[in-house]
Design a protein around this motif. Structure first.
Motif, short mmCIF file in Angstrom:
data_model
loop_
_atom_site.label_atom_id
_atom_site.label_comp_id
_atom_site.label_asym_id
_atom_site.label_seq_id
_atom_site.Cartn_x
_atom_site.Cartn_y
_atom_site.Cartn_z
N SER A 192 0.82 -1.22 0.00
CA SER A 192 0.00 0.00 0.00
C SER A 192 0.85 1.26 0.00
O SER A 192 0.51 2.24 -0.66
N VAL A 193 1.95 1.23 0.73
CA VAL A 193 2.85 2.38 0.77
C VAL A 193 3.43 2.63 -0.62
O VAL A 193 3.47 3.77 -1.09
N LEU A 194 3.87 1.57 -1.28
CA LEU A 194 4.43 1.73 -2.62
C LEU A 194 3.40 2.30 -3.59
O LEU A 194 3.70 3.20 -4.37
N ARG A 195 2.19 1.79 -3.53
CA ARG A 195 1.12 2.29 -4.40
C ARG A 195 0.82 3.76 -4.09
O ARG A 195 0.69 4.59 -4.99
N SER A 196 0.73 4.10 -2.81
CA SER A 196 0.45 5.48 -2.41
C SER A 196 1.53 6.44 -2.88
O SER A 196 1.23 7.52 -3.39
N LEU A 197 2.78 6.05 -2.72
CA LEU A 197 3.88 6.91 -3.16
C LEU A 197 3.82 7.13 -4.67
O LEU A 197 4.02 8.25 -5.15
N ARG A 198 3.53 6.08 -5.42
CA ARG A 198 3.44 6.21 -6.88
C ARG A 198 2.29 7.13 -7.27
O ARG A 198 2.44 8.04 -8.09
N LYS A 199 1.15 6.93 -6.64
CA LYS A 199 -0.03 7.75 -6.98
C LYS A 199 0.14 9.20 -6.54
O LYS A 199 -0.30 10.10 -7.24
N GLU A 200 0.76 9.44 -5.40
CA GLU A 200 1.03 10.81 -4.95
C GLU A 200 1.88 11.57 -5.96
O GLU A 200 1.75 12.78 -6.10
N ARG A 201 2.72 10.83 -6.66
CA ARG A 201 3.60 11.45 -7.65
C ARG A 201 2.99 11.44 -9.05
O ARG A 201 3.60 11.83 -10.01
#
Length: 75
Positions: free
Chosen positions: A8-17
């Motif tokens: 979830s952290v990896l997905r969130s970081l990607r989407k935030e960017r």
């Protein structure tokens, strides 16, 4: 980001960017299909991939590991 799993952290970081899987793949050098599996939690994430994600998303490795509950925050 709190109380999230590593995928979830990896997905969130990607989407935030605002990065697509394809763009994240180009930035990190990790195949698009692997990123998808890591974000879905269907594949284990190798340590070297975490380093690649950190570089691509411009965050410290520790941030990914702490937010993903892999490491404990020692502050």
């Amino acid at each position: 980001m709190t109380n999230e799993s590593l995928p979830s952290v990896l997905r969130s970081l990607r989407k935030e960017r605002k990065l697509s899987l394809t763009r994240a793949s180009k930035l990190s050098g990790i195949p698009r299909s692997n990123i998808y599996r890591y974000e879905c939690g269907t594949s284990r994430i190798p340590v070297d991939s975490i380093n690649s994600f950190a570089a691509a998303y411009r965050v410290p490795v520790e941030q990914i590991l702490i937010e993903g509950k892999v490491l404990e925050n020692r502050e």
